[in-house]
Design a protein around this motif. Structure first.
Motif, PDB file in Angstrom:
ATOM      1  N   LEU A  31       0.860  -1.194   0.000  1.00 19.27           N
ATOM      2  CA  LEU A  31       0.000   0.000   0.000  1.00 19.27           C
ATOM      3  C   LEU A  31       0.894   1.240   0.000  1.00 19.27           C
ATOM      4  O   LEU A  31       1.348   1.695   1.046  1.00 19.27           O
ATOM      5  N   VAL A 341      -6.672   6.076   3.775  1.00 13.94           N
ATOM      6  CA  VAL A 341      -6.452   5.540   2.437  1.00 13.94           C
ATOM      7  C   VAL A 341      -7.665   4.721   2.010  1.00 13.94           C
ATOM      8  O   VAL A 341      -8.089   3.818   2.737  1.00 13.94           O
ATOM      9  N   GLU A 354      -5.024  -0.491  -2.774  1.00 17.72           N
ATOM     10  CA  GLU A 354      -5.344   0.930  -2.782  1.00 17.72           C
ATOM     11  C   GLU A 354      -6.127   1.296  -4.030  1.00 17.72           C
ATOM     12  O   GLU A 354      -5.799   0.841  -5.140  1.00 17.72           O
TER      13      GLU A 354
END
Length: 374
Positions: A31, A341, A354
């Motif tokens: 990520l 996120v 993501e």
């Protein structure tokens, strides 16, 4: 110059040289935006993962602290060695292995085979022969996997977990006194304050070994005789997990639910923003809020679809549905900066990724998410 300062300075220089030699000083995550604030799994850090019930906190912890480090170290050359102890208070070890198989199948083939499908439980589905054959070929994989990851489902009390880890530490390092002599671990284990006062440090046999201790989840701890669940959780965190971190430089990772009552009150209370009402928080921890005082890093996971929210931070939740999660840093005592996120989440195979920024979300990306092909 003090001995402690010498060791700190030596560590700083050693870390710099380690990077110049091409080795990492932590185990990075895939990520990327999230890793701009928390670079990865670090030795001597205490992590807490929290979310409301059935949002995916265990899946997130497994993804970040089980799958990501294991597969990273298998795919990249590094001087880091990994050992994970997973105290599964919620699921039997056999069920955890099925989850690993699902995740491995997805990584290898993009096939979505949940543990339920694997067991041919659905009326309209029997496991395909090709998938069964693929699973059979994982025998060598699991020999290696289980040499690194140990699932423990028979120990549930705080001291039992601590003793299990202490026994490992005692057999994989030694204790050094302030005058440079070895101290037998029996003297340390006894809790004799006079002996402990002479302790300077624990010296691991392999300084590059990352020892991760995952406990899922804290509210299922079995209190020792005469103790409440609140006391058991507090003792495990503030006494045992702190010792794991400070004494042995280990990496405790605890999973803890948000309080159901708090969740309901936050949702119905007027005069707050939606974020304040629904997002996981340190004050919303269930059964024992004191754990947040001990951790270095607390992570939260949020699912807006569960509250019939159509738009969230620029994302169309009507299209993303329950595949959308927001990962946030709730506490970060060892660093500066906080971030949230947006993630794609596939709970059947324990996969997170993501998402592009809201302005970059095309119809094609939404379609791939709907078809679970991201």
């Amino acid at each position: 110059m003090s001995e402690t300062f010498k060791r700190v300075l030596h560590g700083i220089k050693e870390n710099k040289q380690n990077r110049l030699s091409g080795n990492p000083n932590c185990i990075p995550w895939s990520l990327k935006r999230f890793s701009s604030v928390i670079p990865g799994i670090q030795q001597g850090r205490y992590y807490l993962v929290s979310a409301n019930q059935k949002v995916g906190k265990t899946q997130l912890a497994d993804f970040l602290f089980l799958y990501e480090p294991y597969f990273y170290l298998k795919q990249n050359k590094s001087n880091i060695k990994l050992k994970i102890f997973y105290f599964s208070l919620e699921m039997r070890k056999e069920e955890k292995i099925k989850s690993v198989i699902s995740h491995k199948l997805y990584r290898d083939t993009k096939s979505i085979v949940s543990p339920e499908k694997m067991d041919s439980l659905f009326e309209g589905y029997i496991l395909e022969d090709s998938v069964e054959k693929q699973i059979e070929e994982y025998e060598d994989f699991f020999k290696d996997f289980e040499s690194i990851i140990t699932f423990v489902d028979e120990i549930r009390n705080p001291f039992g977990i601590y003793k299990y880890i202490r026994d490992y530490a005692n057999s994989h390092g030694k204790y050094i006194s302030k005058d440079g002599k070895n101290i037998p671990h029996e003297y340390i284990d006894s809790g004799n304050l006079e002996v402990i006062k002479t302790l300077d440090r624990y010296q691991p046999d392999d300084p590059n070994e990352y020892v991760v201790i995952i406990t899922d989840h804290l509210s299922l701890l079995q209190p020792e005789s005469g103790k409440s669940l609140h006391e058991a959780m507090s003792t495990y965190s503030s006494n045992y997990c702190i010792k794991m971190r400070n004494r042995w430089n280990y990496i405790p990772v605890n999973i803890q639910q948000q309080a159901a009552m708090t969740e309901q009150q936050q949702y119905t209370y007027k005069g707050e923003s939606i974020e304040d009402k629904l997002m996981p928080s340190a004050s919303g921890l269930g059964d024992c809020k004191l754990t947040s005082r001990d951790v270095d890093i607390m992570l939260g996971l949020f699912a807006p679809h569960r509250y019939s929210i159509n738009q969230w931070e620029g994302y169309d939740i009507t299209k993303l549905g329950d595949n959308f999660r927001e990962l946030s840093i709730i506490l970060n005592r060892r660093g500066t900066g906080f971030i949230s996120v947006p993630l794609y989440f596939n709970g059947a195979v324990n996969q997170f990724a993501e998402l592009p920024k809201p302005g970059d979300m095309s119809d094609d990306i939404y379609r791939k998410i709907l078809e679970k092909k991201i």
